[in-house]
Scaffold this active site. Sequence first.
Site, PDB file in Angstrom:
ATOM      1  CG  ASP A  37      -1.630   1.142   1.379  1.00 24.13           C
ATOM      2  OD1 ASP A  37      -1.585   2.178   0.566  1.00 24.13           O
ATOM      3  OD2 ASP A  37      -2.625   1.030   2.406  1.00 24.13           O
ATOM      4  CB  ILE A  38       1.528   3.871  -2.442  1.00 26.93           C
ATOM      5  CG1 ILE A  38       2.811   4.686  -3.040  1.00 26.93           C
ATOM      6  CG2 ILE A  38       0.381   4.698  -2.543  1.00 26.93           C
ATOM      7  CD1 ILE A  38       2.805   5.273  -4.549  1.00 26.93           C
ATOM      8  CG  ASN A  71      -9.805  13.587  -9.672  1.00 22.54           C
ATOM      9  OD1 ASN A  71      -9.860  14.686  -9.699  1.00 22.54           O
ATOM     10  ND2 ASN A  71     -10.560  12.631  -9.110  1.00 22.54           N
ATOM     11  N   GLY A 111      -9.658   4.747  -5.979  1.00 24.83           N
ATOM     12  CA  GLY A 111      -8.511   4.099  -5.982  1.00 24.83           C
ATOM     13  C   GLY A 111      -7.379   4.687  -5.188  1.00 24.83           C
ATOM     14  CB  VAL A 112      -3.779   4.885  -5.485  1.00 29.39           C
ATOM     15  CG1 VAL A 112      -3.629   6.113  -6.624  1.00 29.39           C
ATOM     16  CG2 VAL A 112      -2.612   4.964  -4.597  1.00 29.39           C
ATOM     17  CG  ASP A 113      -7.103  11.089  -5.570  1.00 33.36           C
ATOM     18  OD1 ASP A 113      -6.481  11.680  -4.765  1.00 33.36           O
ATOM     19  OD2 ASP A 113      -7.903  11.571  -6.476  1.00 33.36           O
ATOM     20  CB  SER A 153      -3.460   6.196 -16.641  1.00 29.03           C
ATOM     21  OG  SER A 153      -3.373   7.440 -16.593  1.00 29.03           O
ATOM     22  N   GLY A 181      -5.537   1.936 -13.195  1.00 29.72           N
ATOM     23  CA  GLY A 181      -6.822   1.316 -12.587  1.00 29.72           C
ATOM     24  C   GLY A 181      -7.939   1.595 -13.337  1.00 29.72           C
ATOM     25  CE1 TYR A 201      -9.629   8.786 -14.420  1.00 31.13           C
ATOM     26  CE2 TYR A 201      -7.459   9.745 -14.716  1.00 31.13           C
ATOM     27  CZ  TYR A 201      -8.830   9.908 -14.241  1.00 31.13           C
ATOM     28  OH  TYR A 201      -9.268  11.075 -13.670  1.00 31.13           O
TER      29      TYR A 201
HETATM   30  P1  ADP Z   1      -6.039   5.755 -12.385  1.00 34.17           P
HETATM   31  O1  ADP Z   1      -7.276   6.296 -11.978  1.00 34.17           O
HETATM   32  O2  ADP Z   1      -5.033   6.689 -12.526  1.00 34.17           O
HETATM   33  O3  ADP Z   1      -6.207   4.697 -13.281  1.00 34.17           O
HETATM   34  P2  ADP Z   1      -6.184   4.091  -9.616  1.00 34.17           P
HETATM   35  O4  ADP Z   1      -5.844   4.756  -8.357  1.00 34.17           O
HETATM   36  O5  ADP Z   1      -7.669   3.716 -10.180  1.00 34.17           O
HETATM   37  O6  ADP Z   1      -5.624   5.320 -10.876  1.00 34.17           O
HETATM   38  O7  ADP Z   1      -5.253   2.967  -9.892  1.00 34.17           O
HETATM   39  C1  ADP Z   1      -3.597   3.262 -10.403  1.00 34.17           C
HETATM   40  C2  ADP Z   1      -3.177   1.961  -9.688  1.00 34.17           C
HETATM   41  O8  ADP Z   1      -2.885   2.197  -8.396  1.00 34.17           O
HETATM   42  C3  ADP Z   1      -3.776   0.735 -10.087  1.00 34.17           C
HETATM   43  O9  ADP Z   1      -2.642  -0.483 -10.416  1.00 34.17           O
HETATM   44  C4  ADP Z   1      -4.225   0.278  -8.638  1.00 34.17           C
HETATM   45  O10 ADP Z   1      -4.411  -1.034  -8.519  1.00 34.17           O
HETATM   46  C5  ADP Z   1      -3.075   0.909  -7.724  1.00 34.17           C
HETATM   47  N1  ADP Z   1      -3.426   1.152  -6.365  1.00 34.17           N
HETATM   48  C6  ADP Z   1      -4.874   1.421  -5.794  1.00 34.17           C
HETATM   49  N2  ADP Z   1      -4.723   1.610  -4.536  1.00 34.17           N
HETATM   50  C7  ADP Z   1      -3.397   1.540  -4.237  1.00 34.17           C
HETATM   51  C8  ADP Z   1      -2.627   1.691  -2.934  1.00 34.17           C
HETATM   52  N3  ADP Z   1      -3.130   2.054  -1.883  1.00 34.17           N
HETATM   53  N4  ADP Z   1      -1.184   1.622  -2.925  1.00 34.17           N
HETATM   54  C9  ADP Z   1      -0.707   1.364  -4.248  1.00 34.17           C
HETATM   55  N5  ADP Z   1      -1.094   1.160  -5.345  1.00 34.17           N
HETATM   56  C10 ADP Z   1      -2.539   1.338  -5.445  1.00 34.17           C
END
Ligand code: ADP
Length: 168
Positions: free
Chosen positions: A12-13, A26, A34-36, A120, A122, A124
Amino acid sequence: MTQPEIRAVQGDITTIEVDAIVNAANNAMRGGGGVDGAIHRAGGPAILADCIDRFPDGLATGDAGWTTAGDLPAKWVIHTVGPNHAAGQTDRSLLTSCYRRSLEVADELGAESVAFPLISAGIYGWPKDDAIRAGLETVAAADTQVDTVLFVAFDAATHQQIEYQLNR
Ligand code: ADP
C-alpha cells in the site's frame, strides 16, 4: 545528474517511507477513488486543504504538483493526472509526461526517494503492460536528482509484471 535506481515493491503506497509518494489524481484534485482515495483517507484532511489552497483550478492532464503529505510517513504528496484511457484519452505522451513532471517536482522539493503507483492503470483503464513499460522507460531515461524510485503495486500479479519488465 544521474538516473535513479528503480525498484519494484508490493504494498500500500500510503505506508511507504520515502520523501514523496505520487498520487494518481484527477483534474479537479479534490480526491477520488483508487489510490487517490486511499492517500486522502490515510493522510487526513490536510492534504485536501492544501490541494484547495495551492491548486484552486486543479491540474492539467500530464502535469504534476505537490502538497503536504499530512499524516503519511512521506514528507510530500506529488499529485499527477494521468490520461483517462477508458474515456478515450489514449495519447501516450500524456502518461509519460506524468512520470517526467513528477520527477521535476521532486527535484524542486529536493526529494531523494519517490514512490509511484501505476498511473492510469486502474480506473482510467490504461492497458497494464504498456502502463508499466511507459513508467519504467520514462523514469529510466529521466535526468533527475532523485536517487531511488519505487514502483508500488497493490496486488501480487501486478507486482510480478513490474518485476518481470524491470529485469528484462
Ligand atoms: P487511475 O485513475 O490513474 O487509473 P487508480 O487509483 O484507479 O488510478 O489505479 C492506479 C493503480 O494504483 C492501479 O494499479 C491500482 O491497483 C493501484 N492502487 C490502488 N490503491 C493503491 C494503494 N493504496 N497503493 C498502491 N497502489 C494502489
